[in-house]
Design a protein around this motif. Structure first.
Motif, PDB file in Angstrom:
ATOM      1  N   GLN A 109       0.829  -1.201   0.000  1.00 27.75           N
ATOM      2  CA  GLN A 109       0.000   0.000   0.000  1.00 27.75           C
ATOM      3  C   GLN A 109       0.869   1.259   0.000  1.00 27.75           C
ATOM      4  N   GLY A 110       1.978   1.214  -0.743  1.00 29.31           N
ATOM      5  CA  GLY A 110       2.849   2.380  -0.849  1.00 29.31           C
ATOM      6  C   GLY A 110       3.739   2.610   0.349  1.00 29.31           C
ATOM      7  N   VAL A 111       3.846   1.649   1.263  1.00 28.22           N
ATOM      8  CA  VAL A 111       4.656   1.785   2.469  1.00 28.22           C
ATOM      9  C   VAL A 111       5.773   0.757   2.440  1.00 28.22           C
ATOM     10  N   ARG A 112       6.982   1.162   2.806  1.00 31.16           N
ATOM     11  CA  ARG A 112       8.121   0.257   2.813  1.00 31.16           C
ATOM     12  C   ARG A 112       8.674   0.133   4.235  1.00 31.16           C
ATOM     13  N   LEU A 113       9.146  -1.060   4.567  1.00 26.59           N
ATOM     14  CA  LEU A 113       9.781  -1.279   5.867  1.00 26.59           C
ATOM     15  C   LEU A 113      11.047  -0.430   5.995  1.00 26.59           C
ATOM     16  N   ARG A 114      11.225   0.173   7.164  1.00 26.58           N
ATOM     17  CA  ARG A 114      12.425   0.944   7.450  1.00 26.58           C
ATOM     18  C   ARG A 114      12.960   0.520   8.810  1.00 26.58           C
ATOM     19  N   PRO A 115      14.272   0.316   8.932  1.00 21.75           N
ATOM     20  CA  PRO A 115      14.829  -0.182  10.192  1.00 21.75           C
ATOM     21  C   PRO A 115      14.688   0.819  11.333  1.00 21.75           C
ATOM     22  N   PRO A 116      14.186   0.386  12.497  1.00 18.91           N
ATOM     23  CA  PRO A 116      14.077   1.266  13.663  1.00 18.91           C
ATOM     24  C   PRO A 116      15.236   1.100  14.647  1.00 18.91           C
ATOM     25  N   VAL A 117      16.232   0.287  14.283  1.00 21.20           N
ATOM     26  CA  VAL A 117      17.289  -0.071  15.236  1.00 21.20           C
ATOM     27  C   VAL A 117      18.092   1.148  15.664  1.00 21.20           C
ATOM     28  N   GLY A 118      18.492   1.992  14.708  1.00 23.40           N
ATOM     29  CA  GLY A 118      19.291   3.165  15.057  1.00 23.40           C
ATOM     30  C   GLY A 118      18.566   4.094  16.009  1.00 23.40           C
ATOM     31  N   LEU A 119      17.283   4.303  15.758  1.00 15.70           N
ATOM     32  CA  LEU A 119      16.483   5.147  16.649  1.00 15.70           C
ATOM     33  C   LEU A 119      16.356   4.518  18.032  1.00 15.70           C
ATOM     34  N   ALA A 120      16.253   3.197  18.083  1.00 12.98           N
ATOM     35  CA  ALA A 120      16.155   2.511  19.375  1.00 12.98           C
ATOM     36  C   ALA A 120      17.431   2.690  20.189  1.00 12.98           C
ATOM     37  N   ILE A 121      18.582   2.651  19.517  1.00 17.75           N
ATOM     38  CA  ILE A 121      19.858   2.864  20.215  1.00 17.75           C
ATOM     39  C   ILE A 121      19.932   4.295  20.745  1.00 17.75           C
ATOM     40  N   ALA A 122      19.525   5.256  19.915  1.00 21.17           N
ATOM     41  CA  ALA A 122      19.525   6.653  20.349  1.00 21.17           C
ATOM     42  C   ALA A 122      18.608   6.855  21.549  1.00 21.17           C
ATOM     43  N   LEU A 123      17.450   6.197  21.530  1.00 22.35           N
ATOM     44  CA  LEU A 123      16.520   6.323  22.649  1.00 22.35           C
ATOM     45  C   LEU A 123      17.079   5.703  23.921  1.00 22.35           C
ATOM     46  N   THR A 124      17.811   4.620  23.784  1.00 20.33           N
ATOM     47  CA  THR A 124      18.421   4.002  24.967  1.00 20.33           C
ATOM     48  C   THR A 124      19.368   4.987  25.648  1.00 20.33           C
ATOM     49  N   VAL A 125      20.164   5.693  24.847  1.00 21.83           N
ATOM     50  CA  VAL A 125      21.085   6.694  25.396  1.00 21.83           C
ATOM     51  C   VAL A 125      20.311   7.854  26.017  1.00 21.83           C
ATOM     52  N   LEU A 126      19.292   8.335  25.311  1.00 19.19           N
ATOM     53  CA  LEU A 126      18.521   9.475  25.804  1.00 19.19           C
ATOM     54  C   LEU A 126      17.778   9.145  27.091  1.00 19.19           C
ATOM     55  N   PHE A 127      17.206   7.951  27.170  1.00 24.98           N
ATOM     56  CA  PHE A 127      16.498   7.578  28.392  1.00 24.98           C
ATOM     57  C   PHE A 127      17.470   7.402  29.562  1.00 24.98           C
ATOM     58  N   ALA A 128      18.698   7.012  29.265  1.00 25.17           N
ATOM     59  CA  ALA A 128      19.709   6.953  30.319  1.00 25.17           C
ATOM     60  C   ALA A 128      19.975   8.356  30.877  1.00 25.17           C
ATOM     61  N   LEU A 129      20.000   9.357  29.986  1.00 27.85           N
ATOM     62  CA  LEU A 129      20.163  10.741  30.427  1.00 27.85           C
ATOM     63  C   LEU A 129      18.935  11.210  31.213  1.00 27.85           C
ATOM     64  N   VAL A 130      17.749  10.800  30.754  1.00 23.02           N
ATOM     65  CA  VAL A 130      16.521  11.134  31.486  1.00 23.02           C
ATOM     66  C   VAL A 130      16.602  10.618  32.913  1.00 23.02           C
ATOM     67  N   ILE A 131      17.045   9.385  33.061  1.00 20.37           N
ATOM     68  CA  ILE A 131      17.161   8.799  34.401  1.00 20.37           C
ATOM     69  C   ILE A 131      18.149   9.582  35.250  1.00 20.37           C
ATOM     70  N   GLY A 132      19.283   9.958  34.639  1.00 21.25           N
ATOM     71  CA  GLY A 132      20.284  10.722  35.380  1.00 21.25           C
ATOM     72  C   GLY A 132      19.747  12.064  35.860  1.00 21.25           C
ATOM     73  N   PHE A 133      19.031  12.777  34.997  1.00 25.29           N
ATOM     74  CA  PHE A 133      18.458  14.066  35.393  1.00 25.29           C
ATOM     75  C   PHE A 133      17.315  13.882  36.382  1.00 25.29           C
ATOM     76  N   ASP A 134      16.586  12.776  36.284  1.00 24.83           N
ATOM     77  CA  ASP A 134      15.536  12.496  37.264  1.00 24.83           C
ATOM     78  C   ASP A 134      16.126  12.264  38.651  1.00 24.83           C
ATOM     79  N   VAL A 135      17.260  11.589  38.692  1.00 26.59           N
ATOM     80  CA  VAL A 135      17.935  11.369  39.981  1.00 26.59           C
ATOM     81  C   VAL A 135      18.347  12.714  40.578  1.00 26.59           C
ATOM     82  N   PHE A 136      18.900  13.589  39.738  1.00 26.08           N
ATOM     83  CA  PHE A 136      19.290  14.923  40.196  1.00 26.08           C
ATOM     84  C   PHE A 136      18.067  15.704  40.683  1.00 26.08           C
ATOM     85  N   ALA A 137      16.954  15.627  39.923  1.00 27.50           N
ATOM     86  CA  ALA A 137      15.730  16.316  40.318  1.00 27.50           C
ATOM     87  C   ALA A 137      15.172  15.745  41.621  1.00 27.50           C
ATOM     88  N   GLY A 138      15.261  14.420  41.762  1.00 24.94           N
ATOM     89  CA  GLY A 138      14.793  13.804  42.994  1.00 24.94           C
ATOM     90  C   GLY A 138      15.582  14.286  44.197  1.00 24.94           C
TER      91      GLY A 138
END
Length: 242
Positions: free
Chosen positions: A20-49
């Motif tokens: 239907q005009g849609v092609r599969l695109r890999p989400p792996v790179g974005l998942a790796i970036a999110l893993t790093v970003l969520f690690a930073l979120v956790i670090g700032f949450d600890v500081f905020a806590g």
């Protein structure tokens, strides 16, 4: 020295025909970036806590003895809380943007892997986050259908059923953390008494702890769904008319 014959290269699981005009695109790179970003979120949450705990402790001391806390300590506490909120807001914006991009990609891939499984157009994977009140339900609905559509087939070529426990825990914790953070922030901004400031700091502290849990669950959700989709993509798309 004779050359070793080389077989044909292994085709990428994402080199699939359009559905239907849609092609599969890999989400792996974005998942790796999110893993790093969520690690930073956790670090700032600890500081905020820590900042919230410090504010609460200062208010407890003031309630016990109004002369027990110096102006310098109060100024430091307010400055600490302000910096924590600023850092949290900045990393939340960046993480939110990348998450929505990833969310839209896996939803689009799900349209190839299981055509017609989600009746909502794939653009809702972005728009659903910005509609008041609906953003408490629609993203979860899309996450569930994407999770189901991305489940790999078993040896009998039948789709395996995977529990939604991780999706439910992530979404429930995420929503509760957002509500507590919003309420705690508003209460802190409008607090005019020591007791109100202490109560607001307690609420924000609870919200930060929940946000840490939600970030951990979000990483697990992102990585699990990405891995499921990668495995499902390797099995080939289901090409069917909707």
């Amino acid at each position: 020295m004779s050359a070793v014959p080389v077989g044909p290269p292994t085709p990428s699981p994402y080199a699939a025909p359009d559905v239907q005009g849609v092609r599969l695109r890999p989400p792996v790179g974005l998942a790796i970036a999110l893993t790093v970003l969520f690690a930073l979120v956790i670090g700032f949450d600890v500081f905020a806590g820590y900042a919230d705990w410090n504010t609460r402790a200062l208010m407890e001391r003031l309630l016990a003895d109004s002369a027990a806390v110096s102006d310098a300590e109060l100024d430091h506490g307010y400055h600490l809380a302000g910096r924590a909120g600023m850092f949290q807001g900045q990393i939340a914006i960046v993480t939110g943007i990348v998450f929505v991009i990833w969310f839209h990609r896996v939803r689009t891939n799900a349209e190839v892997l299981a055509p017609g499984a989600d009746k909502l157009p794939r653009g809702w994977a972005i728009g659903a986050w910005f509609i008041p009140f609906a953003n408490l339900v629609l993203p979860y609905r899309i996450a569930v259908t994407t999770w189901t559509s991305s489940t790999p087939f078993g040896a009998d070529e039948q789709r395996r059923w995977l529990r939604l426990t991780l999706v439910n825990l992530w979404w429930g914790t995420f929503v509760l953390a957002r509500v507590l953070g919003w309420y705690g922030g508003r209460s802190y901004s409008s607090a005019e008494t020591i007791e109100a400031t202490r109560s607001a700091a307690t609420t924000m502290l609870a919200g930060d702890v929940l946000d840490i849990v939600a970030a951990v669950l979000a990483v697990l959700f992102v990585r699990r769904l990405t891995a499921m989709q990668h495995a499902r993509a390797a099995q080939g798309p289901v090409v069917a008319a909707v």
